[in-house]
Design a protein around this motif. Structure first.
Motif, PDB file in Angstrom:
ATOM      1  N   ASP A 290       0.858  -1.133   0.045  1.00  0.00           N
ATOM      2  CA  ASP A 290       0.100  -0.091   0.010  1.00  0.00           C
ATOM      3  C   ASP A 290       0.766   1.310  -0.103  1.00  0.00           C
ATOM      4  OD1 ASP A 290      -1.945   1.712   0.190  1.00  0.00           O
ATOM      5  OD2 ASP A 290      -2.545   1.129   2.264  1.00  0.00           O
ATOM      6  N   TYR A 293       2.350   7.289  -0.273  1.00  0.00           N
ATOM      7  CA  TYR A 293       3.153   8.287   0.004  1.00  0.00           C
ATOM      8  C   TYR A 293       4.563   8.284  -0.449  1.00  0.00           C
ATOM      9  CZ  TYR A 293      -0.228   8.173   3.940  1.00  0.00           C
ATOM     10  OH  TYR A 293      -1.421   8.451   4.855  1.00  0.00           O
ATOM     11  N   SER A 322      -4.664  10.685  -3.431  1.00  0.00           N
ATOM     12  CA  SER A 322      -5.042  11.472  -2.152  1.00  0.00           C
ATOM     13  C   SER A 322      -4.065  12.012  -1.435  1.00  0.00           C
ATOM     14  CB  SER A 322      -5.654  10.312  -1.257  1.00  0.00           C
ATOM     15  OG  SER A 322      -6.767   9.722  -1.928  1.00  0.00           O
ATOM     16  N   LYS A 323      -2.807  11.598  -1.279  1.00  0.00           N
ATOM     17  CA  LYS A 323      -1.865  12.375  -0.487  1.00  0.00           C
ATOM     18  C   LYS A 323      -0.853  13.330  -1.267  1.00  0.00           C
ATOM     19  CE  LYS A 323      -3.792   9.406   2.184  1.00  0.00           C
ATOM     20  NZ  LYS A 323      -4.497   9.597   3.288  1.00  0.00           N
TER      21      LYS A 323
HETATM   22  C1  LIG Z   1      -1.642   3.785   4.256  1.00  0.00           C
HETATM   23  C2  LIG Z   1      -2.851   4.078   3.701  1.00  0.00           C
HETATM   24  N1  LIG Z   1      -3.510   3.397   2.691  1.00  0.00           N
HETATM   25  C3  LIG Z   1      -4.873   3.878   2.277  1.00  0.00           C
HETATM   26  C4  LIG Z   1      -5.494   4.996   2.596  1.00  0.00           C
HETATM   27  C5  LIG Z   1      -6.670   5.313   1.914  1.00  0.00           C
HETATM   28  O1  LIG Z   1      -6.430   6.541   1.111  1.00  0.00           O
HETATM   29  P1  LIG Z   1      -7.368   7.120  -0.066  1.00  0.00           P
HETATM   30  O2  LIG Z   1      -8.437   5.905  -0.315  1.00  0.00           O
HETATM   31  O3  LIG Z   1      -7.687   8.285  -0.054  1.00  0.00           O
HETATM   32  O4  LIG Z   1      -6.401   6.878  -1.237  1.00  0.00           O
HETATM   33  C6  LIG Z   1      -4.716   5.861   3.486  1.00  0.00           C
HETATM   34  C7  LIG Z   1      -5.199   7.201   3.971  1.00  0.00           C
HETATM   35  O5  LIG Z   1      -5.032   7.578   4.768  1.00  0.00           O
HETATM   36  C8  LIG Z   1      -3.393   5.273   4.023  1.00  0.00           C
HETATM   37  O6  LIG Z   1      -2.713   6.247   4.840  1.00  0.00           O
END
Ligand SMILES: Cc1ncc(COP(=O)(O)O)c(C=O)c1O
Length: 478
Positions: A290, A293, A322-323
């Protein structure tokens, strides 16, 4: 009320009373607007506690059979009498009985508190409004005509966007992939959800990091999975812990967030990455990497991602915008063996007929342009400044220099409280002071940590937010 309680029955007494009244209403023995006996008098008559009658009336109220008004007692509802004898389903029961679990209560509380009150929000895991590429998006919308089609798109996601993502991951992460092996999802969150629902079954055992974002997700419990915990230190998880767990259990899947991990901010060492890949091949355990970042890495050194070193197809890779761009776009993706991607795309079609065309189109225009690279370089610098500001403010106000690992990327800062302090009580006090953070226990088993998201704070708010936090800390000590 001509009713006797069956004290030998397994049915709780309050339920027997509620059923009796409900039946009386259904067969017409009790008519609408008819006042029911007061709680006290019925309790005396039936020789039960008043709280039993309260529970029975609550039950009848929750299914819409009675109405209760302060001062005028309990009446049979007029709504259930009409031409068609309408009855209201017991929504309370449905809401509790569904197999998909609700968010953790603390997550719900943070959501309401941050929406309701004007708090300085150092809790939400997303970028502050001033870090989002708003102007670049305005420019795309003003200058590029939307030329996509408006029907359902391919359930795997828009082909042009998948082609752009294939180039993007090759360029930034050294991951070679064809667009056929990419699935566009609604953020990394949906990616995790699809994987859990489609590739695992109830009773399976998965290993996750402790602490971790995954730990806070009820999707593992909703799917009936057993979770084993792998402790995270400054270099990520120790691969030998996988060996130890595998000796006792059959690990079906390994969930890892190796780069600037949420919540600890740590980056896994290269040796550990290599060893984990070796173990994955030796035991045949698939890895879910996952990676929301890694592009934020302050020195620009990315990964190397496990997927870029995965020559055997053991890694399913997840990432999202997202990040690094904007969480509200809800653009994420999964890269994996084609068979897996096709299975997940089939599920995605059942869930939502594929991702919405507009965010896919804007995302494609943005990440396919040279604006994206400029944005990332600026974002890294801005995040680094905010990290420094948060840490220096904390050190200044607490005199504490040692209780943390300085994150080299990402948006989170994992802070250990010096004294034995209940983080939940601390949060209540902090909310009163006007700042929100996330108590660490939501992410794992260790006590005494809090997670701040420096990426979420605008610079001047970080300073003020941290001084409010330190005030709450001092108030708790008093
Ligand atoms: C490690 C990790 N995986 C997945 C997500 C999900 O994020 P998103 O669905 O916004 O891409 C987050 C969100 O904080 C995260 O920190």
């Amino acid at each position: 009320m001509n009713f006797t309680i069956d004290r030998t029955s397994k049915k709780p007494i309050y339920k027997q009373i509620a059923d009796y009244i409900e039946k009386g209403i259904a067969n017409g023995a009790l008519s609408p607007n008819h006042p029911l006996p007061s709680e006290r008098s019925l309790a005396e008559k039936l020789n039960v506690n008043r709280s039993t009658i309260v529970a029975a009336y609550d039950e009848l109220q929750s299914i819409g059979v009675v109405e209760r008004k302060r001062g005028s007692g309990t009446h049979i509802s007029t709504d259930i009498w009409g031409i068609s004898h309408k009855r209201m389903p017991n929504w309370g029961r449905y809401v509790e009985d569904g197999s998909f679990l609700p968010n953790l209560p603390l997550v719900q509380k943070l959501r309401t508190e941050t929406q309701k009150n004007k708090l300085i929000n150092l809790a939400s895991g997303e970028l502050a409004p001033d870090l989002l590429p708003v102007e670049q998006f305005h420019s795309i919308l003003a200058n590029q005509p939307f030329n996509g089609h408006l029907g359902y798109d391919h359930p795997q996601g828009n082909l042009e966007l998948r082609e752009t993502i294939a180039k993007h991951v090759q360029h930034y992460k050294n991951i070679s992939v064809s667009p056929d092996s990419i699935l566009i999802t609604s953020g990394a969150q949906q990616a995790l959800h699809l994987i859990v629902q489609c590739l695992l079954k109830p009773g399976d055992t998965v290993a996750i990091e402790n602490p971790s974002y995954s730990y806070s997700l009820p999707i593992f419990q909703s799917a009936g999975l057993r979770t084993l915990l792998l402790p995270v230190d400054k270099d990520g998880i120790d691969p030998e812990e996988i060996v130890a767990l595998q000796k006792k259990h059959r690990i079906r899947m390994l969930f890892l967030n190796p780069d600037h991990q949420n919540p600890t901010g740590t980056k896994m060492s290269l040796n550990r990455r290599k060893r984990i890949l070796e173990l994955s091949s030796e035991y045949g355990i698939p890895i879910i990497e996952d990676d929301p970042y890694s592009l934020t890495s302050f020195d620009g050194e990315i990964g190397p991602n496990l997927k870029s070193m995965d020559y055997n197809g053991n890694v399913v890779y997840i990432s999202s915008l997202s990040k690094i761009v904007a969480s509200g776009l809800r653009i994420g993706w999964i890269i994996g063996p084609q068979k897996v991607i096709e299975r997940l795309a089939d599920a995605k079609q059942q869930v939502d007929f594929g991702h919405s065309v507009f965010p896919q189109w804007v995302a494609n225009e943005f990440i396919g342009s040279d604006q994206f690279d400029k944005h990332i370089v600026k974002l890294r610098n801005d995040l680094k400044e905010r990290r420094d500001l948060m840490i220096s403010t904390l050190i200044k106000l607490t005199n504490d220099k040692s209780n943390f690992i300085v994150p080299e990327g990402g948006i989170h800062f994992w802070y250990k409280l010096i004294e034995e302090i209940d983080e939940y009580k601390l949060l209540d006090l902090a909310i009163k002071e006007g700042v929100a953070f996330v108590p660490g226990r939501i992410f794992g088993t260790e006590k005494g940590y809090v997670r701040f998201t420096y990426g979420r704070g605008e610079s001047e708010l970080i300073k003020e937010g941290i001084s409010r936090f330190v005030r709450a800390l001092n108030n708790l000590g008093r």
